[in-house]
Design a protein around this motif. Structure first.
Motif, PDB file in Angstrom:
ATOM      1  N   ASP A 143       0.846  -1.189   0.000  1.00 36.91           N
ATOM      2  CA  ASP A 143       0.000   0.000   0.000  1.00 36.91           C
ATOM      3  C   ASP A 143       0.885   1.244   0.000  1.00 36.91           C
ATOM      4  OD1 ASP A 143      -2.117  -1.721   0.245  1.00 36.91           O
ATOM      5  OD2 ASP A 143      -2.424  -1.365   2.391  1.00 36.91           O
ATOM      6  N   ILE A 144       0.498   2.248  -0.787  1.00 35.42           N
ATOM      7  CA  ILE A 144       1.228   3.513  -0.768  1.00 35.42           C
ATOM      8  C   ILE A 144       0.241   4.656  -0.531  1.00 35.42           C
ATOM      9  CG2 ILE A 144       3.063   2.664  -2.281  1.00 35.42           C
ATOM     10  CD1 ILE A 144       1.797   4.292  -4.558  1.00 35.42           C
ATOM     11  N   TYR A 194       4.419   7.493  -0.576  1.00 35.96           N
ATOM     12  CA  TYR A 194       5.248   6.774   0.386  1.00 35.96           C
ATOM     13  C   TYR A 194       4.623   5.408   0.666  1.00 35.96           C
ATOM     14  CZ  TYR A 194       7.216  11.395   1.431  1.00 35.96           C
ATOM     15  OH  TYR A 194       7.814  12.623   1.342  1.00 35.96           O
ATOM     16  N   GLY A 195       5.474   4.445   0.974  1.00 33.82           N
ATOM     17  CA  GLY A 195       4.959   3.155   1.410  1.00 33.82           C
ATOM     18  C   GLY A 195       4.276   3.327   2.758  1.00 33.82           C
ATOM     19  N   ALA A 196       3.070   2.801   2.887  1.00 37.58           N
ATOM     20  CA  ALA A 196       2.334   2.957   4.147  1.00 37.58           C
ATOM     21  C   ALA A 196       3.094   2.349   5.322  1.00 37.58           C
ATOM     22  CB  ALA A 196       0.957   2.307   4.025  1.00 37.58           C
ATOM     23  N   ASP A 197       3.920   1.349   5.031  1.00 38.39           N
ATOM     24  CA  ASP A 197       4.645   0.670   6.108  1.00 38.39           C
ATOM     25  C   ASP A 197       5.720   1.528   6.757  1.00 38.39           C
ATOM     26  OD1 ASP A 197       5.983   0.621   3.679  1.00 38.39           O
ATOM     27  OD2 ASP A 197       7.074  -1.222   4.139  1.00 38.39           O
ATOM     28  N   ILE A 198       6.127   2.625   6.102  1.00 38.73           N
ATOM     29  CA  ILE A 198       7.176   3.462   6.695  1.00 38.73           C
ATOM     30  C   ILE A 198       6.604   4.630   7.498  1.00 38.73           C
ATOM     31  CG2 ILE A 198       8.719   2.882   4.776  1.00 38.73           C
ATOM     32  CD1 ILE A 198       8.408   5.832   3.871  1.00 38.73           C
ATOM     33  N   LEU A 199       5.279   4.790   7.520  1.00 41.65           N
ATOM     34  CA  LEU A 199       4.676   5.903   8.251  1.00 41.65           C
ATOM     35  C   LEU A 199       5.049   5.924   9.732  1.00 41.65           C
ATOM     36  CD1 LEU A 199       1.112   6.328   6.692  1.00 41.65           C
ATOM     37  CD2 LEU A 199       3.214   7.587   6.205  1.00 41.65           C
ATOM     38  N   PRO A 200       5.058   4.779  10.425  1.00 37.37           N
ATOM     39  CA  PRO A 200       5.442   4.820  11.844  1.00 37.37           C
ATOM     40  C   PRO A 200       6.855   5.356  12.066  1.00 37.37           C
ATOM     41  CG  PRO A 200       4.317   2.775  11.361  1.00 37.37           C
ATOM     42  CD  PRO A 200       4.575   3.435  10.046  1.00 37.37           C
ATOM     43  N   ASN A 207       3.361   4.561  16.316  1.00 33.40           N
ATOM     44  CA  ASN A 207       3.822   3.281  16.870  1.00 33.40           C
ATOM     45  C   ASN A 207       2.950   2.877  18.049  1.00 33.40           C
ATOM     46  OD1 ASN A 207       6.374   2.478  15.413  1.00 33.40           O
ATOM     47  ND2 ASN A 207       6.890   4.583  15.949  1.00 33.40           N
ATOM     48  N   GLY A 208       2.695   1.612  18.144  1.00 35.94           N
ATOM     49  CA  GLY A 208       1.912   1.097  19.246  1.00 35.94           C
ATOM     50  C   GLY A 208       0.436   1.024  18.910  1.00 35.94           C
ATOM     51  N   ALA A 209      -0.258   0.190  19.649  1.00 37.78           N
ATOM     52  CA  ALA A 209      -1.699  -0.029  19.462  1.00 37.78           C
ATOM     53  C   ALA A 209      -1.984  -0.360  18.006  1.00 37.78           C
ATOM     54  CB  ALA A 209      -2.489   1.184  19.936  1.00 37.78           C
ATOM     55  N   ASP A 210      -3.129   0.056  17.504  1.00 36.89           N
ATOM     56  CA  ASP A 210      -3.486  -0.165  16.106  1.00 36.89           C
ATOM     57  C   ASP A 210      -3.585   1.166  15.367  1.00 36.89           C
ATOM     58  OD1 ASP A 210      -3.631  -2.937  16.189  1.00 36.89           O
ATOM     59  OD2 ASP A 210      -5.670  -2.885  17.006  1.00 36.89           O
ATOM     60  N   ASN A 211      -2.721   2.105  15.737  1.00 36.03           N
ATOM     61  CA  ASN A 211      -2.809   3.446  15.177  1.00 36.03           C
ATOM     62  C   ASN A 211      -2.685   3.467  13.654  1.00 36.03           C
ATOM     63  OD1 ASN A 211      -3.230   4.682  17.627  1.00 36.03           O
ATOM     64  ND2 ASN A 211      -1.049   5.070  18.000  1.00 36.03           N
ATOM     65  N   LEU A 212      -1.715   2.716  13.116  1.00 30.82           N
ATOM     66  CA  LEU A 212      -1.525   2.725  11.673  1.00 30.82           C
ATOM     67  C   LEU A 212      -2.729   2.122  10.963  1.00 30.82           C
ATOM     68  CD1 LEU A 212       0.158   3.242   9.154  1.00 30.82           C
ATOM     69  CD2 LEU A 212       1.288   1.032   9.530  1.00 30.82           C
ATOM     70  N   ARG A 213      -3.217   0.979  11.455  1.00 32.26           N
ATOM     71  CA  ARG A 213      -4.377   0.337  10.833  1.00 32.26           C
ATOM     72  C   ARG A 213      -5.601   1.260  10.892  1.00 32.26           C
ATOM     73  NH1 ARG A 213      -6.044  -5.391  13.164  1.00 32.26           N
ATOM     74  NH2 ARG A 213      -3.921  -5.800  12.418  1.00 32.26           N
ATOM     75  N   GLU A 214      -5.789   1.914  12.038  1.00 31.80           N
ATOM     76  CA  GLU A 214      -6.925   2.827  12.180  1.00 31.80           C
ATOM     77  C   GLU A 214      -6.806   4.001  11.219  1.00 31.80           C
ATOM     78  OE1 GLU A 214      -9.192   5.464  15.645  1.00 31.80           O
ATOM     79  OE2 GLU A 214      -7.517   4.135  16.171  1.00 31.80           O
ATOM     80  N   LEU A 215      -5.589   4.515  11.057  1.00 34.03           N
ATOM     81  CA  LEU A 215      -5.369   5.624  10.129  1.00 34.03           C
ATOM     82  C   LEU A 215      -5.718   5.224   8.702  1.00 34.03           C
ATOM     83  CD1 LEU A 215      -4.223   8.409   9.301  1.00 34.03           C
ATOM     84  CD2 LEU A 215      -1.956   7.339   9.223  1.00 34.03           C
ATOM     85  N   LEU A 216      -5.252   4.037   8.272  1.00 40.58           N
ATOM     86  CA  LEU A 216      -5.500   3.592   6.906  1.00 40.58           C
ATOM     87  C   LEU A 216      -6.990   3.315   6.672  1.00 40.58           C
ATOM     88  CD1 LEU A 216      -2.437   1.207   6.372  1.00 40.58           C
ATOM     89  CD2 LEU A 216      -2.716   3.561   5.583  1.00 40.58           C
ATOM     90  N   ASN A 217      -7.681   2.859   7.695  1.00 43.05           N
ATOM     91  CA  ASN A 217      -9.120   2.586   7.558  1.00 43.05           C
ATOM     92  C   ASN A 217      -9.950   3.865   7.551  1.00 43.05           C
ATOM     93  OD1 ASN A 217      -8.764  -0.179   7.404  1.00 43.05           O
ATOM     94  ND2 ASN A 217      -8.982  -0.486   9.613  1.00 43.05           N
ATOM     95  N   ARG A 218      -9.633   4.776   8.444  1.00 40.52           N
ATOM     96  CA  ARG A 218     -10.439   5.989   8.592  1.00 40.52           C
ATOM     97  C   ARG A 218      -9.907   7.164   7.776  1.00 40.52           C
ATOM     98  NH1 ARG A 218     -10.697   7.312  14.740  1.00 40.52           N
ATOM     99  NH2 ARG A 218     -11.821   9.078  13.833  1.00 40.52           N
ATOM    100  N   ARG A 219      -8.673   7.054   7.295  1.00 36.50           N
ATOM    101  CA  ARG A 219      -8.001   8.081   6.485  1.00 36.50           C
ATOM    102  C   ARG A 219      -7.587   9.310   7.291  1.00 36.50           C
ATOM    103  NH1 ARG A 219      -8.469   7.015   0.932  1.00 36.50           N
ATOM    104  NH2 ARG A 219      -8.936   4.796   0.752  1.00 36.50           N
TER     105      ARG A 219
END
Length: 289
Positions: A143-144, A194-200, A207-219
């Motif tokens: 994902d980018i 950017y690659g979504a995996d480098i955002l943290p 970092n921590g919890a499900d912050n990245l997943r929540e960001l990608l889902n909710r934008r």
């Protein structure tokens, strides 16, 4: 005419002339022999080549002593090997040495040609043209995203959040004044993928919890701690497996085209030299009796 075995001797350009491939060591007139073992020798130039710059006299003497000892040991083994190994094996080794030397020469000459004839820059139109013809060759492996983020002092949270979420460029400019005045972190390169995996790594608060997943889902996401508020917004997202955008694969295509040019440069030269050898009758084919 039937030919059982053919030797092809190609005498071309920089690999031509009789006895060109000679591996025995030669001493230049301005060199002085420092160490000799049998027919082998080391000159003052050989010794200087092994010494690092700014080495002390004491360390220099130790290095030279160690090098000479290892050099003599190696030459002694080489001489003993030549005395005992059969002629066919020696011939095979000689052939490998010739091939290795040729490979080194070709590689060095190729680097010379590249440095002399090729530039690292390519026209944008050439890169874009290649991309348009080969879009299907560049599926995304991850994902980018394009994104923005700012961190503001907690005291500026309400005003900053309103400006950040408005979607108006003028409001974002106003928000940046707040961020820059307070000296907090931000990212406003909203046209870069950017690659979504480098955002943290770029936004440690993810970092921590499900912050990245929540960001990608909710934008969008707001993270608050004791003194700072961080707001992140995904402007665009392209999922894994979809067609890569041009700007994301542009560096890859540029390197691909440059490498292709490098290969073609040497290949074209080889064809040219071979053609010249034929035209000049420099290729001799000898039939085994």
């Amino acid at each position: 005419m039937k030919v059982k075995l053919i030797w092809i001797l190609i005498v071309v350009g920089f690999v031509s002339c009789k006895d060109k491939l000679e591996f025995s060591k030669k001493k230049a007139e301005d060199e002085k022999i420092i160490v000799q073992y049998g027919e082998h020798f080391l000159t003052d130039k050989d010794i200087r080549l092994i010494l690092p710059k700014d080495v002390s006299k004491e360390d220099s003497a130790k290095l030279v002593k160690t090098y000479i000892e290892e050099w003599v040991k190696k030459k002694a083994i080489v001489d003993k090997a030549e005395e005992n190994i059969d002629e066919l094996t020696l011939k095979e080794i000689d052939n490998k040495m010739v091939e290795y030397r040729q490979d080194l020469l070709i590689n060095a000459y190729n680097n010379y040609l590249i440095e002399k004839n090729l530039k690292d820059s390519l026209p944008e139109s050439e890169i874009l043209s290649y991309f348009e013809k080969h879009k299907e060759s560049f599926p995304l492996s991850k994902d980018i995203v394009q994104y923005r983020y700012v961190s503001v002092n907690k005291s500026d949270e309400l005003r900053a959040e309103k400006l950040f979420n408005s979607g108006n460029d003028e409001d974002f400019d106003e928000l940046m004044k707040i961020v820059l005045t307070s000296g907090n972190h931000y990212h406003d390169k909203d046209s870069v993928w950017y690659g979504a995996d480098i955002l943290p790594a770029q936004i440690p608060m993810l970092n921590g919890a499900d912050n990245l997943r929540e960001l990608l889902n909710r934008r969008r996401l707001k993270i608050t701690n004791d003194s700072l508020v961080t707001m992140v917004k995904i402007l665009k997202l392209k999922p894994k497996g979809s067609e890569a955008p041009f700007n994301f694969v542009k560096p890859t295509i540029k390197n691909l085209l440059l490498n292709k040019r490098k290969l073609n440069l040497l290949g074209d030269l080889q064809k040219q030299l071979y053609k010249e050898a034929i035209n000049n009758n420099e290729i001799k084919i000898n039939e085994k009796p």
